[in-house]
Design a protein around this motif. Structure first.
Motif, PDB file in Angstrom:
ATOM      1  N   VAL A 185      -8.223  17.401 -22.433  1.00 53.36           N
ATOM      2  CA  VAL A 185      -8.589  18.198 -23.609  1.00 53.36           C
ATOM      3  C   VAL A 185      -8.240  19.644 -23.294  1.00 53.36           C
ATOM      4  O   VAL A 185      -8.520  20.132 -22.194  1.00 53.36           O
ATOM      5  CB  VAL A 185     -10.091  18.055 -23.936  1.00 53.36           C
ATOM      6  N   LYS A 186      -7.617  20.323 -24.258  1.00 54.13           N
ATOM      7  CA  LYS A 186      -7.223  21.712 -24.039  1.00 54.13           C
ATOM      8  C   LYS A 186      -8.130  22.630 -24.849  1.00 54.13           C
ATOM      9  O   LYS A 186      -8.193  22.521 -26.069  1.00 54.13           O
ATOM     10  CB  LYS A 186      -5.762  21.910 -24.460  1.00 54.13           C
ATOM     11  N   HIS A 187      -8.783  23.509 -24.154  1.00 48.58           N
ATOM     12  CA  HIS A 187      -9.790  24.390 -24.749  1.00 48.58           C
ATOM     13  C   HIS A 187      -9.335  25.830 -24.563  1.00 48.58           C
ATOM     14  O   HIS A 187      -9.164  26.286 -23.436  1.00 48.58           O
ATOM     15  CB  HIS A 187     -11.116  24.120 -24.025  1.00 48.58           C
ATOM     16  N   ARG A 188      -9.112  26.497 -25.693  1.00 47.06           N
ATOM     17  CA  ARG A 188      -8.545  27.851 -25.653  1.00 47.06           C
ATOM     18  C   ARG A 188      -9.654  28.888 -25.744  1.00 47.06           C
ATOM     19  O   ARG A 188     -10.561  28.744 -26.567  1.00 47.06           O
ATOM     20  CB  ARG A 188      -7.604  27.997 -26.846  1.00 47.06           C
ATOM     21  N   VAL A 189      -9.571  29.903 -24.914  1.00 45.28           N
ATOM     22  CA  VAL A 189     -10.565  30.981 -25.008  1.00 45.28           C
ATOM     23  C   VAL A 189      -9.876  32.328 -25.039  1.00 45.28           C
ATOM     24  O   VAL A 189      -8.823  32.522 -24.429  1.00 45.28           O
ATOM     25  CB  VAL A 189     -11.601  30.939 -23.853  1.00 45.28           C
ATOM     26  N   LYS A 190     -10.526  33.248 -25.752  1.00 39.65           N
ATOM     27  CA  LYS A 190      -9.996  34.599 -25.844  1.00 39.65           C
ATOM     28  C   LYS A 190     -10.652  35.410 -24.736  1.00 39.65           C
ATOM     29  O   LYS A 190     -11.646  36.122 -24.951  1.00 39.65           O
ATOM     30  CB  LYS A 190     -10.310  35.185 -27.232  1.00 39.65           C
ATOM     31  N   ALA A 191     -10.126  35.232 -23.537  1.00 38.34           N
ATOM     32  CA  ALA A 191     -10.696  35.904 -22.367  1.00 38.34           C
ATOM     33  C   ALA A 191      -9.650  35.909 -21.268  1.00 38.34           C
ATOM     34  O   ALA A 191      -8.702  35.123 -21.286  1.00 38.34           O
ATOM     35  CB  ALA A 191     -11.952  35.183 -21.884  1.00 38.34           C
ATOM     36  N   ASN A 192      -9.862  36.781 -20.303  1.00 40.65           N
ATOM     37  CA  ASN A 192      -8.964  36.840 -19.160  1.00 40.65           C
ATOM     38  C   ASN A 192      -9.247  35.672 -18.210  1.00 40.65           C
ATOM     39  O   ASN A 192     -10.413  35.316 -17.969  1.00 40.65           O
ATOM     40  CB  ASN A 192      -9.147  38.177 -18.448  1.00 40.65           C
ATOM     41  N   TRP A 193      -8.221  35.121 -17.618  1.00 40.91           N
ATOM     42  CA  TRP A 193      -8.359  33.917 -16.782  1.00 40.91           C
ATOM     43  C   TRP A 193      -9.316  34.099 -15.608  1.00 40.91           C
ATOM     44  O   TRP A 193      -9.961  33.148 -15.178  1.00 40.91           O
ATOM     45  CB  TRP A 193      -6.984  33.453 -16.284  1.00 40.91           C
ATOM     46  N   LYS A 194      -9.438  35.319 -15.104  1.00 38.42           N
ATOM     47  CA  LYS A 194     -10.282  35.509 -13.917  1.00 38.42           C
ATOM     48  C   LYS A 194     -11.773  35.386 -14.254  1.00 38.42           C
ATOM     49  O   LYS A 194     -12.590  35.122 -13.383  1.00 38.42           O
ATOM     50  CB  LYS A 194      -9.967  36.864 -13.278  1.00 38.42           C
ATOM     51  N   MET A 195     -12.108  35.563 -15.544  1.00 40.29           N
ATOM     52  CA  MET A 195     -13.499  35.345 -15.949  1.00 40.29           C
ATOM     53  C   MET A 195     -13.864  33.867 -15.831  1.00 40.29           C
ATOM     54  O   MET A 195     -14.992  33.517 -15.503  1.00 40.29           O
ATOM     55  CB  MET A 195     -13.708  35.853 -17.367  1.00 40.29           C
ATOM     56  N   LEU A 196     -12.874  32.999 -16.082  1.00 40.75           N
ATOM     57  CA  LEU A 196     -13.099  31.563 -15.915  1.00 40.75           C
ATOM     58  C   LEU A 196     -13.150  31.222 -14.425  1.00 40.75           C
ATOM     59  O   LEU A 196     -14.040  30.522 -13.954  1.00 40.75           O
ATOM     60  CB  LEU A 196     -11.990  30.759 -16.601  1.00 40.75           C
ATOM     61  N   LEU A 197     -12.159  31.750 -13.713  1.00 34.25           N
ATOM     62  CA  LEU A 197     -12.058  31.490 -12.267  1.00 34.25           C
ATOM     63  C   LEU A 197     -13.369  31.836 -11.560  1.00 34.25           C
ATOM     64  O   LEU A 197     -13.886  31.056 -10.756  1.00 34.25           O
ATOM     65  CB  LEU A 197     -10.897  32.327 -11.712  1.00 34.25           C
ATOM     66  N   GLU A 198     -13.912  33.008 -11.870  1.00 35.23           N
ATOM     67  CA  GLU A 198     -15.142  33.455 -11.197  1.00 35.23           C
ATOM     68  C   GLU A 198     -16.353  32.651 -11.628  1.00 35.23           C
ATOM     69  O   GLU A 198     -17.290  32.441 -10.855  1.00 35.23           O
ATOM     70  CB  GLU A 198     -15.396  34.932 -11.497  1.00 35.23           C
ATOM     71  N   ASN A 199     -16.351  32.220 -12.902  1.00 34.13           N
ATOM     72  CA  ASN A 199     -17.519  31.504 -13.420  1.00 34.13           C
ATOM     73  C   ASN A 199     -17.661  30.102 -12.816  1.00 34.13           C
ATOM     74  O   ASN A 199     -18.765  29.565 -12.726  1.00 34.13           O
ATOM     75  CB  ASN A 199     -17.429  31.397 -14.941  1.00 34.13           C
ATOM     76  N   GLU A 200     -16.518  29.506 -12.410  1.00 34.03           N
ATOM     77  CA  GLU A 200     -16.566  28.105 -11.966  1.00 34.03           C
ATOM     78  C   GLU A 200     -17.497  27.923 -10.762  1.00 34.03           C
ATOM     79  O   GLU A 200     -18.129  26.887 -10.614  1.00 34.03           O
ATOM     80  CB  GLU A 200     -15.169  27.579 -11.611  1.00 34.03           C
ATOM     81  N   THR A 201     -17.547  28.942  -9.891  1.00 35.08           N
ATOM     82  CA  THR A 201     -18.453  28.831  -8.742  1.00 35.08           C
ATOM     83  C   THR A 201     -19.502  29.950  -8.774  1.00 35.08           C
ATOM     84  O   THR A 201     -19.941  30.425  -7.722  1.00 35.08           O
ATOM     85  CB  THR A 201     -17.677  28.839  -7.409  1.00 35.08           C
ATOM     86  N   ASP A 202     -19.895  30.342  -9.964  1.00 37.09           N
ATOM     87  CA  ASP A 202     -20.989  31.299 -10.109  1.00 37.09           C
ATOM     88  C   ASP A 202     -22.291  30.507 -10.192  1.00 37.09           C
ATOM     89  O   ASP A 202     -22.553  29.839 -11.194  1.00 37.09           O
ATOM     90  CB  ASP A 202     -20.787  32.146 -11.376  1.00 37.09           C
TER      91      ASP A 202
END
Lengths: 413, 161
Positions: A185-202
């Motif tokens: 499933v492809k989920h699009r967000v209006k955000a910078n990729w590093k916000m996702l990267l950091e959140n994954e192990t927050d």
């Protein structure tokens, strides 16, 4: 042009790192088109001549398996006039034919033919005009990575401390093999990729962002990320990071407790695991559960899911998500899939709220003051574990600091 | 077309319009009450005929997960729906596909969603399987929502579609 080193300090990072389009362009060159990036899994192209369309950031990649079984990563661009040579998302074909002028390429990237070839005055083009390719392709446990750099560290050097996560994940299969067969499933967000990267192990956010579903589903997951949790956050080196929940699962000592169920509910799977690993080791594996590891820069092994990050622009990221499927784990796989569908993607009971946070973070980062984002949490209690990795408490920002250290290395050189 | 068939179509249309309005207005309890006990709410991803038992979907809720979804909205802490987006949809091209114990109907829809991110347009086809409750009113046993762009990346979907 900003000097990256001026924007990253030990305990804070500058907001422009998330919002500056010029920095994003540099990230493509210095990170995405250089280091190892996860592309796909061998089980997505199981048969000779299978192919599937993939990506490395904005780059369109076709992952093929040739007649001999070898995997190739080709760029979806005709060597003649740059038309896309492959439209289908996936399929089986030994060749790709460009619709524009009929040039044909093998699934190894070789130019096979071009119509009316006397028009080239007898010059043979085949040797020099193959499809563009990702020069280095390597796999580990069926996970295929590509690097646009012709030379550089090997995949095993790149994975380093994250290697064990792939082993732990595969071990949950009675046949020691993960499969990626449920589609993404492809989920699009209006955000910078590093916000996702950091959140994954927050480990600090779950109790707040996911309070709604934890309360409704009476889930114990929130407790794993509490102030009292014995779980740890870990810097695995190389920008790879982890929320290691095993200390909590071992304390509870319940096989399959990490999956919110019991061994009695999955007898077929548990006996296959016992047959494969022996009763004692199977019990340990089923108590420990699945890794929660972010492999820099784009593969998140999210316990029962896989996430792949695809940056498209400074303010646009696609998160591809699928359920882990375990070879030989039929009874388990249905539950893995159904739990994943419920949790992730655009309407996921968990991920819709994470994606809301990414977008709010991104809008907030446009504000000019205070210029910095703070990463101080747990600095005073960082410690080194028996493997030599830096660890902190469950809710500490050890992973985020580790990500930025790696980022600075790559962007600074 | 007999008078009875016209009456049934009219009743089905009214049901679908009501369902649409309750979803638009985030009238969670009233919307949930439209479902039967064995309900399935499905929004496939990738293609309209992907097998939801084998492939990823956007939503594939059984009755208990529909209840969980609704309860989550009602906590007021479902951040992606707090505050709820402003939503209005147009439902059209309603056809009665099957009449009998179980009724089947199809419709096209366009949804206009406004939230802080901006305006998002959602469009597609919905298919309904309906059944009569003991009081003779209609209930939804299945709602399948086929988004026209379900083979491409989708924005966060945090309202009832």
């Amino acid at each position: 042009m900003s000097v990256i080193a001026d924007l990253i300090e030990r305990d804070r990072v500058h907001g422009s790192l998330y919002t500056d389009p010029e920095i994003f362009e540099r990230e493509l060159d210095q990170i995405w088109y250089r280091t190892w990036v996860y592309v796909g899994h061998v089980s997505e192209v199981p048969e000779p001549n299978d192919y599937v369309r993939k990506s490395i950031g904005p780059q369109p990649v076709i992952m093929t398996r040739d007649r001999q079984g070898q995997i190739h990563l080709l760029l979806n661009r005709c060597s003649h006039r740059a038309n896309m040579v492959c439209d289908a998302e996936q399929g089986n074909s030994s060749a790709f034919r460009c619709p524009y002028h009929g040039w044909t390429f093998s699934n190894t990237g070789k130019l096979l033919g071009y119509p009316f070839n006397s028009g080239y005055g007898g010059t043979e083009l085949k040797a020099e005009l193959g499809l563009g390719r990702v020069p280095r392709v390597e796999e580990y446990k069926g996970f295929v990575f590509g690097s646009f750099a012709a030379d550089g560290p090997s995949l095993s050097e790149h994975l380093g401390g994250a290697t064990d996560a792939f082993d732990r994940l595969a071990r949950l299969s009675p046949l020691d093999e993960v499969e990626v067969t449920a589609g993404w499933v492809k989920h699009r967000v209006k955000a910078n990729w590093k916000m996702l990267l950091e959140n994954e192990t927050d480990g600090y956010h779950p109790q707040f962002v996911h309070a709604s579903i934890f309360s409704v589903a009476q889930s114990g997951i929130g407790e794993l990320y509490g102030d009292k949790s014995t779980a740890v956050s870990r810097d695995l080196g190389g920008g790879h990071t982890e929320n290691d929940l095993r200390p909590e699962f071992r304390r509870l000592g319940q096989p399959l407790g990490w999956f919110g169920t019991t061994a009695e509910k999955l007898p077929e799977y548990v006996s296959a695991m016992e047959a494969a690993h022996g009763a004692e080791q199977a019990r340990e594996i089923l108590i420990d559960g699945s890794p929660h590891v972010m492999v820099f820069p784009n593969l998140f092994i999210a316990e029962i899911q896989l996430f792949v990050l695809q940056p498209l622009a400074v303010d646009q990221t696609v998160q591809h998500v699928t359920a882990v499927q375990l070879k030989g784990g039929r009874e388990m796989n249905r539950r893995l899939l159904q739990q994943t569908i419920g949790s992730v993607g655009p309407a996921g009971l968990l991920l819709a709220d994470d994606s809301e946070m990414y977008e709010r973070n991104f809008r907030g980062a446009q504000a000019l003051r205070p210029e910095w984002l703070v990463l101080k949490r747990g600095l005073h209690r960082e410690r080194t574990d028996s493997d030599g990795f830096t660890v902190g408490d469950a809710t500490d920002e050890v992973p985020q600091r580790a990500i930025w250290r790696r980022y600075e290395e790559l962007m600074g050189s | 077309v007999t008078a009875t068939a016209t009456d049934t179509l009219r009743e089905v249309e009214q049901f679908i319009f009501r369902e649409a309005r309750l979803a638009d207005e985030h009238a969670y309890d009233d919307w949930e009450a439209l479902w039967t006990d064995d309900a399935v709410y499905w929004v496939p991803f990738g293609s309209d005929d992907a097998d939801p038992e084998m492939r990823m979907s956007v939503i594939y809720d059984n009755r208990s997960r529909i209840a969980t979804r609704i309860k989550q909205f009602k906590t007021g802490k479902r951040h992606s729906a707090t505050p709820p987006p402003r939503v209005r949809r147009v439902v059209s091209n309603i056809e009665l596909l099957e009449d009998g114990e179980e009724l089947r109907a199809g419709a096209n829809f366009v949804v206009y969603e406004s939230r802080e991110r901006g305006i998002t347009l959602w469009a597609g086809r919905a298919e309904y399987q309906l059944r009569r409750a003991p009081d003779d009113t209609l209930r939804m046993a299945r709602k399948h929502v086929f988004l026209v762009n379900n083979d491409r990346s989708l924005d966060t979907l945090s309202f009832l579609i």
